[in-house]
Design an enzyme around this catalytic site. Structure first.
Site, short mmCIF file in Angstrom:
data_model
loop_
_atom_site.label_atom_id
_atom_site.label_comp_id
_atom_site.label_asym_id
_atom_site.label_seq_id
_atom_site.Cartn_x
_atom_site.Cartn_y
_atom_site.Cartn_z
N ASP A 5 0.82 -1.21 0.00
CA ASP A 5 0.00 0.00 0.00
C ASP A 5 0.86 1.26 0.00
OD1 ASP A 5 -2.05 -1.75 0.12
OD2 ASP A 5 -2.64 -1.33 2.17
N GLU A 48 0.88 -5.32 -5.40
CA GLU A 48 0.49 -4.43 -6.50
C GLU A 48 1.64 -3.59 -7.02
OE1 GLU A 48 -2.43 -0.57 -7.21
OE2 GLU A 48 -3.20 -2.26 -6.06
#
Length: 392
Positions: A22, A287
């Site tokens: 994140d 990600e």
């Protein structure tokens, strides 16, 4: 506060969930918005200790500090540094914003020059088709503000992908000269890697599929070097390291047949990009690393974060369909089967598909080189985000 000052000031709130994923995404976005659009970015982070692993100069004890033009603020509860509303308020990945934020917005509404910030939820990246229909949708909240859902994605109907404007040219220059790779390896304390050797970076979650691949690599006719940081990837190699695993330190190299396992030190984001550029193959997770592996223009495996009822495999399949759109069926099926076997922890099939990968190695490399050009379409995420704000 004047409206001009407010217009240049954006706030991004990030709750660190998976150590680096994140914060990796939000830190890259904050840096790009500051550098390329001259915005005054305030990045609020609840876990500065984890953040410091990818930004070593960061001091976790300080409540406020600045790097790359971005003001980094410790997000504690209650806030020790007061929130001042800017033009945009971004909550990264549906983190719960502190009540003080909404209280201060309400207080400022009494000023004639004040404009409520545009509130966005920056969602996780997904290639699933439904993302197009949800991107940009507003939702009226109890605070009386509208919150817009901003979805990164791979089509021009989504929010795009994070990619700095100069990244491709910097990567191409780096990859055009083998000396850059050797200099990086020397800086990381990696020895004995020749230009003819195969180099693989590994940043995965725990999986026995990695153990099987290491065993396979150890029997290779070529010298293979696996570059692995301490952490979750290394933890699943206990059967190789045995009781020595706990004592292993960054900088060590362990010989295992034809495979040399190098223990990497942590690096900042620029250093990690260069590492991906310098390897022949990359295994990545989450990600941020997943996207940077695509921009590295090298073949890769994406170890996606496991979710209940195997929903992560649906997300994996959606991306693989997009990524393999222009690939021949033979190459696509081989690469897809390898990724699926790795994510399912299938120790037998992952070896089978890795061996088959050698048969399609050159066209897969060519596809990996072309993919970043195709994936960006007409604009990156930061540019689309700025335009999204202007339009509202």
């Amino acid at each position: 506060m004047t409206t001009n000052t407010q217009a240049q000031h954006w706030d991004i709130f990030c709750a660190v969930v998976d150590n680096y994923g994140d914060i990796g995404v939000t830190w890259r976005l904050a840096k790009q918005l500051s550098a390329e659009y001259q915005l005054a970015i305030h990045l609020w982070v609840d876990d500065l200790a984890s953040f410091s692993h990818i930004l070593p100069a960061l001091d976790p004890s300080l409540p406020q500090q600045m790097f790359n033009g971005v003001t980094i603020i410790k997000w504690d509860q209650p806030l020790s540094i007061g929130y001042t509303p800017g033009a945009v308020l971004i909550e990264a990945f549906a983190c719960d914003l502190p009540q003080e934020v909404f209280d201060q917005i309400e207080n400022c509404r009494q000023q004639d020059t004040f404009i409520s910030p545009l509130w966005l939820n920056l969602e996780y990246l997904s290639a699933e088709p439904w993302v197009e229909g949800c991107h940009g949708l507003p939702s009226l909240q109890n605070s009386g503000l509208k919150k817009y859902f901003y979805f990164p994605g791979f089509t021009n109907k989504t929010g795009g992908l994070i990619c700095e404007h100069a990244l491709a040219s910097e990567r191409d220059q780096w990859q055009s000269d083998p000396q850059y790779r050797q200099q990086l390896f020397a800086q990381l304390g990696l020895e004995g890697i020749s230009d003819a050797d195969k180099v693989i970076s590994v940043f995965s979650y725990e999986t026995q599929a990695l153990t099987s691949l290491c065993q396979q690599w150890s029997q290779s006719d070529l010298n293979i070097h696996a570059l692995i940081p301490k952490g979750r990837s290394l933890n699943c190699l206990a059967s190789i390291f045995g009781a020595e695993l706990e004592a292993i330190q960054a900088g060590q190299a362990i010989q295992y047949g034809a495979l040399t396992i190098h223990i990497l030190p942590m690096t900042d984001q620029d250093g990690y990009d260069r590492l991906l550029w310098s390897c022949d193959f990359n295994i990545v997770r989450g990600e941020d690393s997943f996207l940077r592996a695509q921009w590295a223009a090298k073949p890769f495996i994406w170890h996606i974060y496991p979710q209940e009822e195997d929903y992560h495999l649906i997300k994996l399949d959606a991306f693989m369909q997009v990524y393999c759109n222009n690939l021949s069926p033979e190459i696509a099926s081989t690469w897809q089967a390898l990724n699926l076997a790795f994510n399912q922890g299938d120790t037998k099939r992952v070896i089978t598909h890795w061996e088959r990968l050698n048969l399609v190695d050159l066209p897969l490399q060519q596809h990996a080189k072309q993919w970043p050009i195709d994936a960006l379409i007409d604009a990156d995420l930061a540019r689309r985000l700025v335009q999204f704000v202007k339009n509202r």
